[in-house]
Structure formats: C-alpha cells, structure tokens
Design an enzyme around this catalytic site. Structure first.
Site, PDB file in Angstrom:
ATOM      1  CB  SER A   1      10.554  37.147 -33.717  1.00 30.15           C
ATOM      2  OG  SER A   1      10.990  35.834 -34.034  1.00 30.15           O
TER       3      SER A   1
ATOM      4  CG  HIS B   1      11.546  37.482 -29.442  1.00 29.94           C
ATOM      5  ND1 HIS B   1      11.256  37.425 -28.093  1.00 29.94           N
ATOM      6  CD2 HIS B   1      11.029  36.343 -29.978  1.00 29.94           C
ATOM      7  CE1 HIS B   1      10.588  36.316 -27.826  1.00 29.94           C
ATOM      8  NE2 HIS B   1      10.441  35.631 -28.953  1.00 29.94           N
TER       9      HIS B   1
ATOM     10  CG  ASP C   1      11.411  33.049 -31.392  1.00 27.51           C
ATOM     11  OD1 ASP C   1      10.923  33.049 -30.255  1.00 27.51           O
ATOM     12  OD2 ASP C   1      11.068  33.849 -32.293  1.00 27.51           O
TER      13      ASP C   1
ATOM     14  CG  MET D   1      11.840  27.095 -31.838  1.00 30.38           C
ATOM     15  SD  MET D   1      10.650  27.131 -33.187  1.00 30.38           S
ATOM     16  CE  MET D   1      10.036  28.806 -33.037  1.00 30.38           C
TER      17      MET D   1
ATOM     18  CG  HIS E   1      10.588  32.524 -26.623  1.00 30.25           C
ATOM     19  ND1 HIS E   1       9.561  32.670 -27.530  1.00 30.25           N
ATOM     20  CD2 HIS E   1      10.166  31.600 -25.723  1.00 30.25           C
ATOM     21  CE1 HIS E   1       8.571  31.870 -27.195  1.00 30.25           C
ATOM     22  NE2 HIS E   1       8.917  31.200 -26.113  1.00 30.25           N
TER      23      HIS E   1
ATOM     24  CG  MET F   1       9.766  28.149 -27.523  1.00 30.57           C
ATOM     25  SD  MET F   1       9.238  28.848 -29.100  1.00 30.57           S
ATOM     26  CE  MET F   1      10.616  29.936 -29.450  1.00 30.57           C
TER      27      MET F   1
ATOM     28  CG  MET G   1       3.877  31.602 -25.912  1.00 32.53           C
ATOM     29  SD  MET G   1       5.114  32.456 -26.894  1.00 32.53           S
ATOM     30  CE  MET G   1       4.755  31.870 -28.548  1.00 32.53           C
TER      31      MET G   1
ATOM     32  CG  ASP H   1       6.503  35.378 -29.270  1.00 29.01           C
ATOM     33  OD1 ASP H   1       6.326  35.602 -30.471  1.00 29.01           O
ATOM     34  OD2 ASP H   1       7.426  34.656 -28.826  1.00 29.01           O
TER      35      ASP H   1
ATOM     36  N   GLY I   1       1.616  36.459 -33.884  1.00 30.86           N
ATOM     37  CA  GLY I   1       0.548  37.089 -34.649  1.00 30.86           C
ATOM     38  C   GLY I   1       0.359  38.571 -34.384  1.00 30.86           C
TER      39      GLY I   1
ATOM     40  N   GLY J   1       7.482  38.900 -35.725  1.00 30.47           N
ATOM     41  CA  GLY J   1       8.417  38.285 -36.663  1.00 30.47           C
ATOM     42  C   GLY J   1       8.025  38.568 -38.087  1.00 30.47           C
ATOM     43  CB  SER J   2       5.592  36.905 -40.351  1.00 34.86           C
ATOM     44  OG  SER J   2       4.521  36.924 -39.436  1.00 34.86           O
TER      45      SER J   2
HETATM   46  C1  DX5 Z   1       6.779  31.342 -32.187  1.00 32.89           C
HETATM   47  C2  DX5 Z   1       7.859  32.306 -31.780  1.00 32.89           C
HETATM   48  C3  DX5 Z   1       7.615  33.691 -32.199  1.00 32.89           C
HETATM   49  C4  DX5 Z   1       7.500  33.902 -33.690  1.00 32.89           C
HETATM   50  C5  DX5 Z   1       6.461  34.963 -33.884  1.00 32.89           C
HETATM   51  O1  DX5 Z   1       6.950  30.149 -31.508  1.00 32.89           O
HETATM   52  O2  DX5 Z   1       8.030  32.316 -30.387  1.00 32.89           O
HETATM   53  O3  DX5 Z   1       8.556  34.598 -31.626  1.00 32.89           O
HETATM   54  O4  DX5 Z   1       8.685  34.307 -34.300  1.00 32.89           O
HETATM   55  O5  DX5 Z   1       6.230  35.063 -35.235  1.00 32.89           O
HETATM   56  P1  DX5 Z   1       5.060  35.946 -35.830  1.00 32.89           P
HETATM   57  O6  DX5 Z   1       5.254  37.358 -35.328  1.00 32.89           O
HETATM   58  O7  DX5 Z   1       5.244  35.812 -37.298  1.00 32.89           O
HETATM   59  O8  DX5 Z   1       3.774  35.356 -35.324  1.00 32.89           O
HETATM   60 ZN    ZN Z   2       9.291  33.932 -29.422  1.00 34.57          ZN
END
Ligand code: DX5
Ligand code: ZN
Length: 221
Positions: free
Chosen positions: A9, A34, A36, A38, A67, A69, A138, A176, A178, A198-199
């Site tokens: 992500s 991926h 995101d 928002m 994705h 949101m 999620m 998606d 953690g 992501g992280s």
């Molecule tokens: C959260 C996003 C994720 C986010 C995941 O709303 O949809 O895609 O980037 O981040 P990590 O992998 O750090 O939980």
């Molecule tokens: Zn996402």
C-alpha cells in the site's frame, strides 16, 4: 503456493518520491500496487485521487488496485478507470446501489471488488458473487496505516474462503490492515491469497528483504 500476491500500500510510501517508490517496490517483488483513496468524509483522512494514479501508471506494469474509501463512489469510478486502475473496490456502506456500482466498474474495463470493514456483515455478498473479482476483508478500521491487525478478521476470511470455493468462481481474497511478516502465514492459513501491507514494507529500508521474508512465511502454509 505461487498464487499468493503481495500488494504494498503506497499510503506508507514517500509521496515526494512516489514514482521511484513504486518502481522500487515492484523491483523488490510486489505483485500489485495497492492505492488507498480517502475522502475525509467516508473515512477521517484525505489522500490521493485519479491524478496521482495517472502519474504512477507509466512507472509500473503490475496491476493498480484502487481501494476507494469515498462516499459516494460512482462518479469517481470512470476517472480511475481512465487513470489506469486495473482493480477498483468500494465499501458497501458507501454505495446506494451495490449491484449497479459493481456493474459500472466492470463496464469501465476494471475488475470489481467489495470491501468489508471489521464490523460490516458479509450478507452484502449474497446476491452479487457473479459480479465480483475481489473481496477485501479489512483487518483494521479504514483510514490510517500502521494500525494493529484485528484477529476477529481471521474468522471472516475463513468464511469468505468457503463461500468462494463453494461458488467455484475465480475471486481474489484480499486482506488489508496490520499485515506483516509475523502474521502473514496465519492469515494465509485462514484462506487469504492477496496481502496488502503498507507500513510493514514502506516503513522498512529494504523492501526486497521484507517481501522475501513474507514469501518465505507463505511457503510454510
Ligand atoms: C487503511 C488502508 C490500508 C493501509 C494499510 O485504511 O486501507 O491499505 O495502508 O496499512 P498497514 O499495512 O500499515 O496497516
Ligand atoms: Zn487499503
């Protein structure tokens, strides 16, 4: 199983160097990017839109997995299709007409996905499996990277895996939130085949080392 897909992500990437970041993560072994989106309305954060998707598109050959949101969703879907998205997924709570939104995504030439928040029930799947290419579970509440995996999601993943297998359809099961080296095998065992991180990837200096470690874990499943 070689059909596992790692989908970094870019929410946790360095946005000032995004082209370089996506090239690097694909060179490190990413299968999908991926993306995101928002809107500070459906979720309490604001990120990136079609212009950024269009900007990164020439930098990578792999699918871009958008994705959404955002609420409402329909108006922005053609913009992402034009910007080079390959997969577009949205949350059922954000669409007045889920069936219509799924059809719109496919009409635009993209694969279509539905996303389930931790507390969103799965009944939205009941009448639309034939219109789905991806189901995204999620494992955090949407809006931010770097949150902890909600383990209740594992049960949901197992339930959806059974649904997909029983349907005989070719539907990706993505997770998606953690996801990291330490829990990816357990998530795969529950039935997921596509892993957003992501992280866990962009937060580390060596993307290849993380992705290789994830693949080693997946090889044990
Ligand atoms: C959260 C996003 C994720 C986010 C995941 O709303 O949809 O895609 O980037 O981040 P990590 O992998 O750090 O939980
Ligand atoms: Zn996402």
């Amino acid at each position: 199983m070689s059909s596992y897909r790692i989908a970094p992500s870019i929410l946790s990437a360095d946005f000032a160097r995004l082209g370089e970041e996506v090239r690097n993560v694909v060179a490190a072994g990413a299968d999908i990017i991926h993306f995101d989106v928002m809107d500070n309305h459906y979720v309490p954060n604001l990120t990136i839109g079609p212009l950024v998707c269009e900007a990164i598109r020439p930098h990578v050959q792999v699918p871009i997995d958008v994705h959404l949101m955002v609420k409402p969703v329909d108006r922005i879907i053609p913009d992402f299709a034009k910007a080079g998205a390959n997969i577009i997924s949205f949350h059922p709570e954000a669409s007045e007409h889920i069936d219509r939104t799924l059809a719109l995504i496919r009409d635009q030439g993209c694969k279509a996905g539905l996303v389930f928040n931790p507390a969103t029930p799965l009944h939205h799947l009941d009448h639309v499996l034939d219109k789905l290419d991806l189901i995204l579970i999620m494992s955090v509440n949407p809006g931010f990277g770097g949150q902890s995996f909600i383990s209740e999601a594992l049960k949901k993943i197992s339930t959806v895996r059974q649904l997909i297998d029983a349907s005989g359809r070719d539907i990706m099961l993505e997770v998606d939130g953690g996801v990291k080296v330490e829990n990816i095998a357990e998530i795969a065992k529950a039935g997921a085949d596509t892993f957003v991180a992501g992280s866990a990837i962009f937060g580390k200096p060596d993307y290849k080392a993380v992705i290789n470690a994830m693949r080693s874990q997946l090889a044990t499943v």
